[in-house]
Design an enzyme around this catalytic site. Structure first.
Site, PDB file in Angstrom:
ATOM      1  N   TRP A  61       1.609  48.084 -42.351  1.00 38.18           N
ATOM      2  CA  TRP A  61       1.296  48.992 -41.238  1.00 38.18           C
ATOM      3  C   TRP A  61       0.497  48.255 -40.173  1.00 38.18           C
ATOM      4  O   TRP A  61       0.000  47.164 -40.397  1.00 38.18           O
ATOM      5  CB  TRP A  61       0.616  50.267 -41.717  1.00 38.18           C
ATOM      6  CG  TRP A  61      -0.674  50.132 -42.498  1.00 38.18           C
ATOM      7  CD1 TRP A  61      -1.149  49.040 -43.156  1.00 38.18           C
ATOM      8  CD2 TRP A  61      -1.647  51.165 -42.699  1.00 38.18           C
ATOM      9  NE1 TRP A  61      -2.354  49.311 -43.771  1.00 38.18           N
ATOM     10  CE2 TRP A  61      -2.691  50.618 -43.499  1.00 38.18           C
ATOM     11  CE3 TRP A  61      -1.752  52.483 -42.299  1.00 38.18           C
ATOM     12  CZ2 TRP A  61      -3.804  51.360 -43.883  1.00 38.18           C
ATOM     13  CZ3 TRP A  61      -2.866  53.209 -42.691  1.00 38.18           C
ATOM     14  CH2 TRP A  61      -3.879  52.654 -43.475  1.00 38.18           C
ATOM     15  N   ASN A  62       0.441  48.883 -38.987  1.00 38.56           N
ATOM     16  CA  ASN A  62      -0.200  48.261 -37.833  1.00 38.56           C
ATOM     17  C   ASN A  62      -1.050  49.265 -37.084  1.00 38.56           C
ATOM     18  O   ASN A  62      -0.801  50.479 -37.133  1.00 38.56           O
ATOM     19  CB  ASN A  62       0.864  47.747 -36.839  1.00 38.56           C
ATOM     20  CG  ASN A  62       1.818  46.767 -37.447  1.00 38.56           C
ATOM     21  OD1 ASN A  62       1.483  45.617 -37.677  1.00 38.56           O
ATOM     22  ND2 ASN A  62       3.045  47.216 -37.711  1.00 38.56           N
ATOM     23  N   HIS A  69       0.882  54.990 -20.006  1.00 44.51           N
ATOM     24  CA  HIS A  69       1.981  54.810 -19.047  1.00 44.51           C
ATOM     25  C   HIS A  69       2.622  53.433 -19.219  1.00 44.51           C
ATOM     26  O   HIS A  69       2.713  52.642 -18.286  1.00 44.51           O
ATOM     27  CB  HIS A  69       1.468  55.038 -17.627  1.00 44.51           C
ATOM     28  CG  HIS A  69       0.911  56.415 -17.436  1.00 44.51           C
ATOM     29  ND1 HIS A  69       1.658  57.466 -16.940  1.00 44.51           N
ATOM     30  CD2 HIS A  69      -0.318  56.931 -17.730  1.00 44.51           C
ATOM     31  CE1 HIS A  69       0.914  58.564 -16.918  1.00 44.51           C
ATOM     32  NE2 HIS A  69      -0.288  58.260 -17.404  1.00 44.51           N
ATOM     33  N   HIS A  73       8.029  56.493 -20.510  1.00 48.79           N
ATOM     34  CA  HIS A  73       6.877  57.378 -20.692  1.00 48.79           C
ATOM     35  C   HIS A  73       6.950  58.597 -19.783  1.00 48.79           C
ATOM     36  O   HIS A  73       7.665  58.615 -18.787  1.00 48.79           O
ATOM     37  CB  HIS A  73       5.558  56.626 -20.467  1.00 48.79           C
ATOM     38  CG  HIS A  73       5.357  56.167 -19.058  1.00 48.79           C
ATOM     39  ND1 HIS A  73       5.780  54.940 -18.606  1.00 48.79           N
ATOM     40  CD2 HIS A  73       4.743  56.755 -17.993  1.00 48.79           C
ATOM     41  CE1 HIS A  73       5.453  54.788 -17.331  1.00 48.79           C
ATOM     42  NE2 HIS A  73       4.827  55.891 -16.932  1.00 48.79           N
ATOM     43  N   ASP A  75       4.952  61.244 -17.298  1.00 54.92           N
ATOM     44  CA  ASP A  75       3.802  61.523 -16.435  1.00 54.92           C
ATOM     45  C   ASP A  75       3.541  63.021 -16.485  1.00 54.92           C
ATOM     46  O   ASP A  75       4.401  63.819 -16.081  1.00 54.92           O
ATOM     47  CB  ASP A  75       4.090  61.144 -14.977  1.00 54.92           C
ATOM     48  CG  ASP A  75       4.178  59.649 -14.741  1.00 54.92           C
ATOM     49  OD1 ASP A  75       3.761  58.882 -15.620  1.00 54.92           O
ATOM     50  OD2 ASP A  75       4.672  59.261 -13.663  1.00 54.92           O
ATOM     51  N   HIS A  79      -1.792  63.624 -14.205  1.00 57.06           N
ATOM     52  CA  HIS A  79      -1.839  62.177 -13.960  1.00 57.06           C
ATOM     53  C   HIS A  79      -2.261  61.862 -12.531  1.00 57.06           C
ATOM     54  O   HIS A  79      -2.807  60.792 -12.271  1.00 57.06           O
ATOM     55  CB  HIS A  79      -0.456  61.585 -14.260  1.00 57.06           C
ATOM     56  CG  HIS A  79      -0.300  60.134 -13.936  1.00 57.06           C
ATOM     57  ND1 HIS A  79      -1.229  59.179 -14.297  1.00 57.06           N
ATOM     58  CD2 HIS A  79       0.698  59.456 -13.283  1.00 57.06           C
ATOM     59  CE1 HIS A  79      -0.818  57.981 -13.881  1.00 57.06           C
ATOM     60  NE2 HIS A  79       0.338  58.134 -13.262  1.00 57.06           N
ATOM     61  N   HIS A 207       4.681  61.032  -7.062  1.00 55.24           N
ATOM     62  CA  HIS A 207       3.505  61.411  -7.831  1.00 55.24           C
ATOM     63  C   HIS A 207       2.754  62.552  -7.135  1.00 55.24           C
ATOM     64  O   HIS A 207       2.375  63.535  -7.766  1.00 55.24           O
ATOM     65  CB  HIS A 207       2.571  60.214  -8.009  1.00 55.24           C
ATOM     66  CG  HIS A 207       3.038  59.210  -9.002  1.00 55.24           C
ATOM     67  ND1 HIS A 207       4.013  58.273  -8.731  1.00 55.24           N
ATOM     68  CD2 HIS A 207       2.660  58.977 -10.289  1.00 55.24           C
ATOM     69  CE1 HIS A 207       4.214  57.519  -9.799  1.00 55.24           C
ATOM     70  NE2 HIS A 207       3.404  57.918 -10.763  1.00 55.24           N
TER      71      HIS A 207
END
Length: 259
Positions: A61-62, A69, A73, A75, A79, A207
């Site tokens: 595992w990590n 973002h 992804h 928004d 945001h 945006h």
């Protein structure tokens, strides 16, 4: 007749295809680079915890290090300053995350002009051919930019200190936000705005207008060429980060095929 068993049968019979629209996440995934003095997100990175060794003999595992973002992804409205009182990513309605999607193809225009801006008349011409934009659904803006997504340099396309990537004009962003029934707008580029959006009025109009209207953005999509202009169902799966402004997401489309 129950709907879900029919969907499962259609998937098994390949009458409905699942198309992955997500860019793989790795340390080489391109990310947005803002000029000084603005702060930037981190690249995606895995940090190994254990891998079948003395730290954990039977498991691998990590930890992951990433920004909200990075890669493909979402928004969320909060945001951007214009949407600061809007929904965070954990508050996006599920009906927005599973919704109809249409694809507007501008690859021919972008091929000769990487700074191409989508205008209202381009969307209206699409509507004249394919019908109205879907209520509560997504407009996906195909530019062919996903063909550049393997390297940061090609993807950001910086020349003379400016990024040259396609986007949306201020008038079109305002119109999409205020005059159309869509719930979200998706692109193949690193962000929903053009590379030179800081030169527009308002700056970063997608945006500013779309998130300010309580709608969502979706970036770094791939494989839009495999979707029809209309008829697909988009499934967007961001992490429900409480109070978050966005999240990496697995995104795919359900497409009905004639067999």
């Amino acid at each position: 007749m129950p709907v879900l068993p029919e969907l499962l049968t259609a998937l098994r019979d390949e009458r409905v295809e699942v198309v992955d629209l997500t860019a793989p996440l790795s340390e080489s995934t391109p990310i947005l680079q803002l000029p000084p003095p603005f702060a930037n997100t981190v690249n995606f990175r895995l940090e190994e915890i254990s891998r079948y060794d003395e730290r954990g003999p039977r498991w691998y595992w990590n930890d992951i290090h990433t920004g909200e973002h990075v890669g493909t992804h979402v928004d969320a409205p909060n945001h951007w300053l214009s949407g600061k009182d809007g929904a965070s990513v954990d508050q996006i309605p599920l009906r927005t995350l599973v919704a109809p999607a249409v694809v507007l193809d501008a690859t021919d225009k972008v091929a000769g002009n990487p700074d191409f801006l989508l205008e209202v008349e381009h969307v209206q011409a699409w509507e004249a051919e394919h019908g109205p934009l879907p209520e509560g659904g997504w407009l996906l803006y195909r530019t062919g930019w996903d063909s550049r997504s393997n390297t940061q340099d090609e993807f950001l396309n910086v020349d003379d200190g400016a990024s040259h990537t396609p986007g949306v004009s201020p008038d079109c962003a305002r119109w999409l936000a205020e005059q159309t029934p869509i719930a979200g707008f998706g692109v193949e580029t690193v962000g929903t705005d053009a590379g030179r959006a800081a030169e527009l009025d308002p700056i970063f109009p997608c945006h500013d207008r779309i998130l300010g209207a309580g709608k969502c953005g979706l970036t770094q999509l791939r494989n839009l060429a495999l979707l029809p202009p209309t008829g697909a169902v988009l499934v967007v799966s961001p992490l429900p980060i409480v109070g978050g402004s966005g999240s990496p997401a697995r995104v795919y489309a359900l497409v009905e095929r004639v067999v």
